[in-house]
Design a protein around this motif. Sequence first.
Motif, PDB file in Angstrom:
ATOM      1  N   VAL A  10      24.859  49.491  75.233  1.00 31.52           N
ATOM      2  CA  VAL A  10      25.921  48.915  74.402  1.00 31.52           C
ATOM      3  C   VAL A  10      25.314  48.242  73.174  1.00 31.52           C
ATOM      4  N   ILE A  11      24.228  47.512  73.353  1.00 35.53           N
ATOM      5  CA  ILE A  11      23.560  46.843  72.228  1.00 35.53           C
ATOM      6  C   ILE A  11      23.032  47.882  71.235  1.00 35.53           C
ATOM      7  N   ILE A  12      22.430  48.950  71.737  1.00 39.70           N
ATOM      8  CA  ILE A  12      21.901  50.002  70.865  1.00 39.70           C
ATOM      9  C   ILE A  12      23.039  50.651  70.080  1.00 39.70           C
ATOM     10  N   TRP A  13      24.150  50.991  70.761  1.00 35.28           N
ATOM     11  CA  TRP A  13      25.280  51.612  70.070  1.00 35.28           C
ATOM     12  C   TRP A  13      25.908  50.666  69.054  1.00 35.28           C
ATOM     13  N   ILE A  18      26.828  49.118  63.451  1.00 34.64           N
ATOM     14  CA  ILE A  18      26.715  48.100  62.390  1.00 34.64           C
ATOM     15  C   ILE A  18      25.877  48.649  61.237  1.00 34.64           C
ATOM     16  N   TYR A  19      24.794  49.319  61.550  1.00 39.80           N
ATOM     17  CA  TYR A  19      23.946  49.912  60.515  1.00 39.80           C
ATOM     18  C   TYR A  19      24.737  50.935  59.694  1.00 39.80           C
ATOM     19  N   LEU A  20      25.459  51.828  60.358  1.00 38.04           N
ATOM     20  CA  LEU A  20      26.252  52.837  59.650  1.00 38.04           C
ATOM     21  C   LEU A  20      27.329  52.188  58.778  1.00 38.04           C
ATOM     22  N   PHE A  21      27.967  51.154  59.290  1.00 36.99           N
ATOM     23  CA  PHE A  21      28.997  50.459  58.523  1.00 36.99           C
ATOM     24  C   PHE A  21      28.400  49.794  57.281  1.00 36.99           C
ATOM     25  N   LEU A  22      27.277  49.091  57.450  1.00 37.23           N
ATOM     26  CA  LEU A  22      26.653  48.415  56.309  1.00 37.23           C
ATOM     27  C   LEU A  22      26.112  49.413  55.276  1.00 37.23           C
ATOM     28  N   SER A  23      25.535  50.502  55.751  1.00 38.64           N
ATOM     29  CA  SER A  23      25.026  51.499  54.794  1.00 38.64           C
ATOM     30  C   SER A  23      26.184  52.148  54.034  1.00 38.64           C
ATOM     31  N   GLU A  24      27.292  52.386  54.705  1.00 44.89           N
ATOM     32  CA  GLU A  24      28.461  52.945  54.033  1.00 44.89           C
ATOM     33  C   GLU A  24      28.994  51.968  52.977  1.00 44.89           C
TER      34      GLU A  24
END
Length: 121
Positions: A10-13, A18-24
């Motif tokens: 769950v932490i990894i996902w 979060i990474y995908l959201f921030l990069s977007e």
Amino acid sequence: MTDFIIALMVIIWLTILIYLFLSELYFRSRRFKAIKRKIDTYTKECNELNDHIEAMKNVDLGFVSTYNGELKCSNPNINSEYLKYNRTTYKCSSDTLDRAQKNPFKYIHKYFNVEFNEKTL
């Protein structure tokens, strides 16, 4: 033990999401779009300069090189009698000819005293 693995998954996902959201968010920001426009403009200018340089390589200076390093006049307006008595070209080594073909502006400047500026180029 299985609770630990599930919690780790769950932490990894969550981290990936979060990474995908921030990069977007970053790639849609004004700052990134400004950088992208600058790079696009710079790339276009470099490509135009490269095209100009390639076109300059094909400029006919009035001479054609032959396989043995001699330069023959390709301008039909020049009288062959003039060239016979007033030769300005000489036999040269193939190395010299190769260097002149690779860097023509250097040799034009060296032998014809042409300055490098916007007006003369």
